[in-house]
Design a protein around this motif. Structure first.
Motif, PDB file in Angstrom:
ATOM      1  N   THR A 260      -3.559  -0.088  -7.514  1.00 53.06           N
ATOM      2  CA  THR A 260      -3.478  -1.029  -8.632  1.00 53.06           C
ATOM      3  C   THR A 260      -2.043  -1.463  -8.920  1.00 53.06           C
ATOM      4  O   THR A 260      -1.818  -2.300  -9.790  1.00 53.06           O
ATOM      5  N   GLN A 261      -1.088  -0.870  -8.215  1.00 50.04           N
ATOM      6  CA  GLN A 261       0.296  -1.335  -8.286  1.00 50.04           C
ATOM      7  C   GLN A 261       0.947  -1.081  -6.929  1.00 50.04           C
ATOM      8  O   GLN A 261       0.412  -0.350  -6.098  1.00 50.04           O
ATOM      9  N   ASN A 262       2.104  -1.699  -6.716  1.00 49.67           N
ATOM     10  CA  ASN A 262       2.755  -1.559  -5.424  1.00 49.67           C
ATOM     11  C   ASN A 262       3.100  -0.114  -5.134  1.00 49.67           C
ATOM     12  O   ASN A 262       3.550   0.631  -6.011  1.00 49.67           O
ATOM     13  N   GLY A 263       2.871   0.279  -3.864  1.00 48.49           N
ATOM     14  CA  GLY A 263       3.003   1.667  -3.478  1.00 48.49           C
ATOM     15  C   GLY A 263       4.217   1.969  -2.626  1.00 48.49           C
ATOM     16  O   GLY A 263       5.246   1.281  -2.674  1.00 48.49           O
ATOM     17  N   SER A 264       4.075   2.994  -1.797  1.00 50.75           N
ATOM     18  CA  SER A 264       5.219   3.644  -1.150  1.00 50.75           C
ATOM     19  C   SER A 264       5.503   3.176   0.268  1.00 50.75           C
ATOM     20  O   SER A 264       6.473   3.636   0.867  1.00 50.75           O
TER      21      SER A 264
ATOM     22  N   PRO B 129       0.820  -1.214   0.000  1.00 46.52           N
ATOM     23  CA  PRO B 129       0.000   0.000   0.000  1.00 46.52           C
ATOM     24  C   PRO B 129       0.857   1.269   0.000  1.00 46.52           C
ATOM     25  O   PRO B 129       2.076   1.211   0.062  1.00 46.52           O
ATOM     26  N   GLY B 130       0.172   2.428  -0.046  1.00 41.74           N
ATOM     27  CA  GLY B 130       0.845   3.714   0.085  1.00 41.74           C
ATOM     28  C   GLY B 130       0.786   4.551  -1.173  1.00 41.74           C
ATOM     29  O   GLY B 130       1.271   4.127  -2.231  1.00 41.74           O
ATOM     30  N   ARG B 131       0.205   5.757  -1.080  1.00 46.88           N
ATOM     31  CA  ARG B 131      -0.004   6.627  -2.241  1.00 46.88           C
ATOM     32  C   ARG B 131       0.957   7.814  -2.297  1.00 46.88           C
ATOM     33  O   ARG B 131       1.205   8.355  -3.369  1.00 46.88           O
ATOM     34  N   ASP B 132       1.479   8.261  -1.168  1.00 44.60           N
ATOM     35  CA  ASP B 132       2.348   9.441  -1.127  1.00 44.60           C
ATOM     36  C   ASP B 132       3.777   9.028  -0.813  1.00 44.60           C
ATOM     37  O   ASP B 132       4.010   8.023  -0.138  1.00 44.60           O
ATOM     38  N   PHE B 133       4.744   9.842  -1.241  1.00 45.26           N
ATOM     39  CA  PHE B 133       6.124   9.455  -0.985  1.00 45.26           C
ATOM     40  C   PHE B 133       7.072  10.641  -1.092  1.00 45.26           C
ATOM     41  O   PHE B 133       6.790  11.648  -1.729  1.00 45.26           O
ATOM     42  N   SER B 134       8.226  10.475  -0.462  1.00 42.42           N
ATOM     43  CA  SER B 134       9.426  11.239  -0.771  1.00 42.42           C
ATOM     44  C   SER B 134      10.582  10.254  -0.714  1.00 42.42           C
ATOM     45  O   SER B 134      10.503   9.224  -0.046  1.00 42.42           O
TER      46      SER B 134
END
Length: 334
Positions: A102-106, A72-77
């Motif tokens: 829908t794809q591996n996240g952050s 999971p995870g939608r936001d990143f730095s």
């Protein structure tokens, strides 16, 4: 996406099925294989990643189009560690509706990302600050853009003002010079940054629609950013000015009573924003417009407190705190 696997490289959250409830979140911490970026991709080493309500709702099975299993995870730095030489070592930030859905996240040490979504973070931001911006500001910016933008002469009401999207919307609206009000479900001061004063209303004890009309000389709100949905729907409709626009991003009840006569006689507009449909490349274009404002100080990052920065081992605690309405921005550090 053409992502191949390489050697074992770091930990990641792994979700294989929906969780029963917040007290029983099924978030495994695994030793993940390092993704090998495919054509047109880079590899990001994640330094900080925000936790959003949509991340938690996806783990609870409330996002029917989410693909399982996934990170999971939608936001990143983070930092670009594989890709074209001109991008290597760049400190980057972003967010996207496909990430963690829908794809591996952050919420992992490494994440593959389209090169077109690579954007350098503001130099004056820490990784934690940069990783907190994504979903809240993308949602607020897109909602206000689809409503025609905020003008200095607009009256703006933000429902759920102290949520992260609400705070972002208030930053953008006050930066534009609009007259801005906020509403919460109990007496509360505005907790975020604003470029000018924001008057807060309490929906549990005040007639918010009447107060908005009183404070605007009978006009009402030109824009209502309703971050909560059904609990504020009737009140917000009563508070709308002629040709007013109401923005929706979420709700509790899917069906609500709707006065069609008032709607068309008031020439109102309803605007729905689903940021899951906005991928990381779209989000990067929004960041292009926001970055100069963050660098100049016109917009501010969310304050980050050590108490709400979690490692992956404590991800279940971090996730639960988000849906239980912690006032702070919650961050994971892989």
């Amino acid at each position: 996406m053409n992502i191949q696997n390489n050697k074992v490289a770091g930990e990641a959250l792994w979700v294989t099925e929906k969780s029963a409830d917040l007290d029983n979140l099924l978030l495994d911490v695994i030793e993940a294989e390092r993704p090998r970026p495919g054509p047109g991709q880079v590899l990001i080493e994640i330094r900080a990643a925000g936790v959003n309500p949509s991340d938690v709702k996806a783990s609870l099975g409330h996002m029917p189009h989410a693909i399982w299993p996934r990170v999971p995870g939608r936001d990143f730095s983070g930092v670009v560690v594989e890709g074209p030489s001109h991008l290597l070592g760049k400190e980057v930030w972003g967010g996207g509706g496909e990430l963690g859905i829908t794809q591996n996240g952050s919420h992992a040490r490494y994440m593959a990302l389209p090169q077109a979504a690579v954007r350098e973070k503001p130099a004056n931001f820490s990784f934690e600050e940069a990783g907190s911006i994504g979903v809240p500001f993308i949602t607020a910016f897109e909602g206000l853009r689809e409503a025609g933008g905020v003008q200095p002469w607009d009256n703006v009401l933000v429902c759920g003002a102290n949520g992260k999207v609400g705070q972002a919307a208030i930053q953008l609206a006050t930066m534009a010079g609009a007259n801005v009000f906020g509403v919460e479900y109990k007496p509360m001061e505005f907790l975020g940054h604003a470029s000018q004063p924001v008057e807060m209303f309490d929906s549990s004890s005040q007639d918010v629609a009447e107060l908005v009309r009183e404070k605007t000389g009978g006009r009402g709100a030109d824009i209502i950013f309703n971050t909560v949905g059904s609990p504020y729907f009737e009140m917000a409709n009563k508070a709308l000015a002629r040709q007013g626009r109401q923005i929706f991003i979420s709700t509790f009840d899917r069906a609500v009573d709707f006065d069609i006569f008032t709607f068309f006689r008031g020439r109102h507009k309803f605007i729905g924003v689903d940021t899951l449909a906005l991928d990381s490349v779209y989000g990067a274009r929004i960041f292009d417009m926001l970055k100069p404002k963050f660098e100049s100080g016109a917009l501010k990052p969310f304050p980050i407190t050590p108490e709400t920065v979690y490692g992956l081992a404590d991800a279940a605690k971090a996730y639960a705190s988000v849906l239980r309405s912690t006032p702070e921005r919650v961050i994971l550090k892989p």
